[in-house]
Motif scaffolding. Sequence first.
Motif, PDB file in Angstrom:
ATOM      1  N   GLU A  18     -16.571  10.322  17.241  1.00 52.29           N
ATOM      2  CA  GLU A  18     -16.361   9.769  18.564  1.00 52.29           C
ATOM      3  C   GLU A  18     -15.232   8.749  18.499  1.00 52.29           C
ATOM      4  OE1 GLU A  18     -18.712   7.194  21.960  1.00 52.29           O
ATOM      5  OE2 GLU A  18     -19.869   8.167  20.403  1.00 52.29           O
ATOM      6  N   ASN A  19     -14.140   9.047  19.212  1.00 52.69           N
ATOM      7  CA  ASN A  19     -13.003   8.139  19.345  1.00 52.69           C
ATOM      8  C   ASN A  19     -12.365   7.759  18.013  1.00 52.69           C
ATOM      9  OD1 ASN A  19     -13.250   8.085  22.140  1.00 52.69           O
ATOM     10  ND2 ASN A  19     -14.677   6.375  22.068  1.00 52.69           N
ATOM     11  N   LEU A  20     -12.129   8.731  17.159  1.00 52.53           N
ATOM     12  CA  LEU A  20     -11.506   8.482  15.865  1.00 52.53           C
ATOM     13  C   LEU A  20      -9.991   8.599  16.003  1.00 52.53           C
ATOM     14  CD1 LEU A  20     -11.892   7.803  12.910  1.00 52.53           C
ATOM     15  CD2 LEU A  20     -12.332  10.210  12.464  1.00 52.53           C
ATOM     16  N   ASP A  21      -9.297   7.536  15.607  1.00 54.81           N
ATOM     17  CA  ASP A  21      -7.836   7.476  15.694  1.00 54.81           C
ATOM     18  C   ASP A  21      -7.183   8.289  14.583  1.00 54.81           C
ATOM     19  OD1 ASP A  21      -7.233   5.247  17.796  1.00 54.81           O
ATOM     20  OD2 ASP A  21      -8.829   4.413  16.553  1.00 54.81           O
ATOM     21  N   GLY A  22      -5.914   8.623  14.785  1.00 54.56           N
ATOM     22  CA  GLY A  22      -5.153   9.316  13.766  1.00 54.56           C
ATOM     23  C   GLY A  22      -4.832   8.402  12.599  1.00 54.56           C
ATOM     24  N   SER A  23      -4.655   8.964  11.429  1.00 53.96           N
ATOM     25  CA  SER A  23      -4.302   8.173  10.254  1.00 53.96           C
ATOM     26  C   SER A  23      -2.794   8.210  10.040  1.00 53.96           C
ATOM     27  CB  SER A  23      -5.044   8.692   9.024  1.00 53.96           C
ATOM     28  OG  SER A  23      -4.665  10.020   8.740  1.00 53.96           O
ATOM     29  N   GLY A  24      -2.326   7.382   9.127  1.00 52.42           N
ATOM     30  CA  GLY A  24      -0.893   7.321   8.833  1.00 52.42           C
ATOM     31  C   GLY A  24      -0.088   7.005  10.076  1.00 52.42           C
ATOM     32  N   PHE A  25       1.044   7.678  10.241  1.00 52.79           N
ATOM     33  CA  PHE A  25       1.901   7.449  11.407  1.00 52.79           C
ATOM     34  C   PHE A  25       1.314   8.035  12.688  1.00 52.79           C
ATOM     35  CE2 PHE A  25       5.212   6.856   8.121  1.00 52.79           C
ATOM     36  CZ  PHE A  25       5.637   5.596   8.504  1.00 52.79           C
ATOM     37  N   GLY A  34      -0.251   3.578  10.275  1.00 54.07           N
ATOM     38  CA  GLY A  34       1.025   2.962  10.609  1.00 54.07           C
ATOM     39  C   GLY A  34       1.968   2.965   9.427  1.00 54.07           C
ATOM     40  N   ASP A  35       2.913   2.053   9.457  1.00 49.96           N
ATOM     41  CA  ASP A  35       3.922   1.921   8.414  1.00 49.96           C
ATOM     42  C   ASP A  35       3.262   1.531   7.090  1.00 49.96           C
ATOM     43  OD1 ASP A  35       6.019   1.164   6.740  1.00 49.96           O
ATOM     44  OD2 ASP A  35       7.161   0.234   8.352  1.00 49.96           O
ATOM     45  N   PRO A  36       3.447   2.310   6.015  1.00 50.86           N
ATOM     46  CA  PRO A  36       2.799   1.985   4.746  1.00 50.86           C
ATOM     47  C   PRO A  36       3.265   0.664   4.149  1.00 50.86           C
ATOM     48  CG  PRO A  36       4.244   3.886   4.496  1.00 50.86           C
ATOM     49  CD  PRO A  36       4.200   3.560   5.958  1.00 50.86           C
ATOM     50  N   ASP A  37       4.424   0.154   4.558  1.00 54.65           N
ATOM     51  CA  ASP A  37       4.879  -1.146   4.071  1.00 54.65           C
ATOM     52  C   ASP A  37       3.980  -2.267   4.560  1.00 54.65           C
ATOM     53  OD1 ASP A  37       7.043  -0.047   2.786  1.00 54.65           O
ATOM     54  OD2 ASP A  37       8.411  -0.385   4.446  1.00 54.65           O
ATOM     55  N   ILE A  38       3.318  -2.065   5.679  1.00 56.77           N
ATOM     56  CA  ILE A  38       2.497  -3.124   6.270  1.00 56.77           C
ATOM     57  C   ILE A  38       1.089  -3.110   5.679  1.00 56.77           C
ATOM     58  CG2 ILE A  38       1.524  -3.988   8.434  1.00 56.77           C
ATOM     59  CD1 ILE A  38       4.058  -2.843   9.790  1.00 56.77           C
ATOM     60  N   GLY A  39       0.555  -1.952   5.375  1.00 54.83           N
ATOM     61  CA  GLY A  39      -0.761  -1.865   4.750  1.00 54.83           C
ATOM     62  C   GLY A  39      -1.921  -2.068   5.710  1.00 54.83           C
ATOM     63  N   ASN A  40      -1.831  -1.509   6.924  1.00 59.31           N
ATOM     64  CA  ASN A  40      -2.933  -1.610   7.883  1.00 59.31           C
ATOM     65  C   ASN A  40      -4.102  -0.763   7.419  1.00 59.31           C
ATOM     66  OD1 ASN A  40      -1.555  -3.219   9.863  1.00 59.31           O
ATOM     67  ND2 ASN A  40      -0.408  -1.391  10.437  1.00 59.31           N
ATOM     68  N   LEU A  41      -5.302  -1.337   7.448  1.00 59.02           N
ATOM     69  CA  LEU A  41      -6.504  -0.621   7.044  1.00 59.02           C
ATOM     70  C   LEU A  41      -7.384  -0.340   8.257  1.00 59.02           C
ATOM     71  CD1 LEU A  41      -7.620  -2.581   3.856  1.00 59.02           C
ATOM     72  CD2 LEU A  41      -6.366  -0.431   3.978  1.00 59.02           C
ATOM     73  N   TYR A  52       0.808  -1.219   0.000  1.00 59.76           N
ATOM     74  CA  TYR A  52       0.000   0.000   0.000  1.00 59.76           C
ATOM     75  C   TYR A  52       0.842   1.271   0.000  1.00 59.76           C
ATOM     76  CZ  TYR A  52      -3.821  -3.127   0.889  1.00 59.76           C
ATOM     77  OH  TYR A  52      -4.739  -4.123   0.780  1.00 59.76           O
ATOM     78  N   GLN A  53       2.151   1.124  -0.141  1.00 61.22           N
ATOM     79  CA  GLN A  53       3.029   2.293  -0.094  1.00 61.22           C
ATOM     80  C   GLN A  53       2.641   3.315  -1.159  1.00 61.22           C
ATOM     81  OE1 GLN A  53       6.563   2.045   1.431  1.00 61.22           O
ATOM     82  NE2 GLN A  53       7.280   4.008   0.772  1.00 61.22           N
ATOM     83  N   TYR A  54       2.253   2.834  -2.310  1.00 61.19           N
ATOM     84  CA  TYR A  54       1.927   3.745  -3.405  1.00 61.19           C
ATOM     85  C   TYR A  54       0.452   3.611  -3.796  1.00 61.19           C
ATOM     86  CZ  TYR A  54       6.943   3.933  -3.461  1.00 61.19           C
ATOM     87  OH  TYR A  54       8.241   4.083  -3.088  1.00 61.19           O
ATOM     88  N   PHE A  55      -0.405   3.439  -2.798  1.00 61.41           N
ATOM     89  CA  PHE A  55      -1.838   3.289  -3.017  1.00 61.41           C
ATOM     90  C   PHE A  55      -2.371   4.526  -3.717  1.00 61.41           C
ATOM     91  CE2 PHE A  55      -6.197   3.979  -1.390  1.00 61.41           C
ATOM     92  CZ  PHE A  55      -6.794   2.864  -1.958  1.00 61.41           C
TER      93      PHE A  55
END
Length: 178
Positions: free
Chosen positions: A70-77, A153-160, A31-34
Motif C-alpha cells: 500500500e502506497n510504496l514509493d519507487g526506489s533509486g531515481f 534519489g541521488d546516491p551521493d545524498i544517501g536517502n534511506l 552510499y554510492q557504493y553501498f
Amino acid sequence: MARGSRLRAWGMILGAWMAVLSGLTACAGPYQYFEGTGIHDATAAEVAGGWENIEGTRVLLREDGTALLENLDGSGFDFEEGWRLSGTGTWRLVDPKGGQVVQLALTARTRVENRSAATATATAAPEPPTSYAWSFSVDRDEHGELNLFFLYGDPDIGNLYVMTREPASRDGGAPAAP
C-alpha cells in the motif's frame, strides 16, 4: 637535473594524480557504493509480517511468499517520479555476500497515488509501472529488531526509505492487511 627541479617535477606528477583521483571520487557519496549491511542471520519467518514507514506506506509479507503493498514509493531515481504503488506481489529473502536482502515484486497493481499535487499535475510525467521490483536491505537496530530499507534519489545524498515492523507484528499479533 638539480634537486629543486626534481622535486618540482615529482610535485607536478603527484598533483596531476591527485587531480585525477579527485575527479574520479567527487561523486562518490557515502552510499554510492553501498554493498550491504553484513546481516546474515535473519530468517524468512522473522521477516514475514507487517511493515510500515512514516509516510503511510504499509507492506504485508506473508509466510507463503505473497505480499500486499500500500502506497510504496519507487526506489533509486524512480522515487523522484512521485508515484506510490499499491497491489499484490511476491517476496523472498536472499543472502548475497554483502548482507541479506528482501526482494519484493509487485505483480498486480491495484492503485496509483502521487506524493504531491505537483507530481500529479506534471504533464511530462511517465505512466507509473504496472509491475515493479524493490530490494530492501535487512538491518538490525540497537535492540536487535529488524528494519528494511532501500536507497532513493541521488546516491551521493544517501536517502534511506526505512520500513519498521508494524506494532501489531512486533507484539506477536497478526498485522492488519493493507
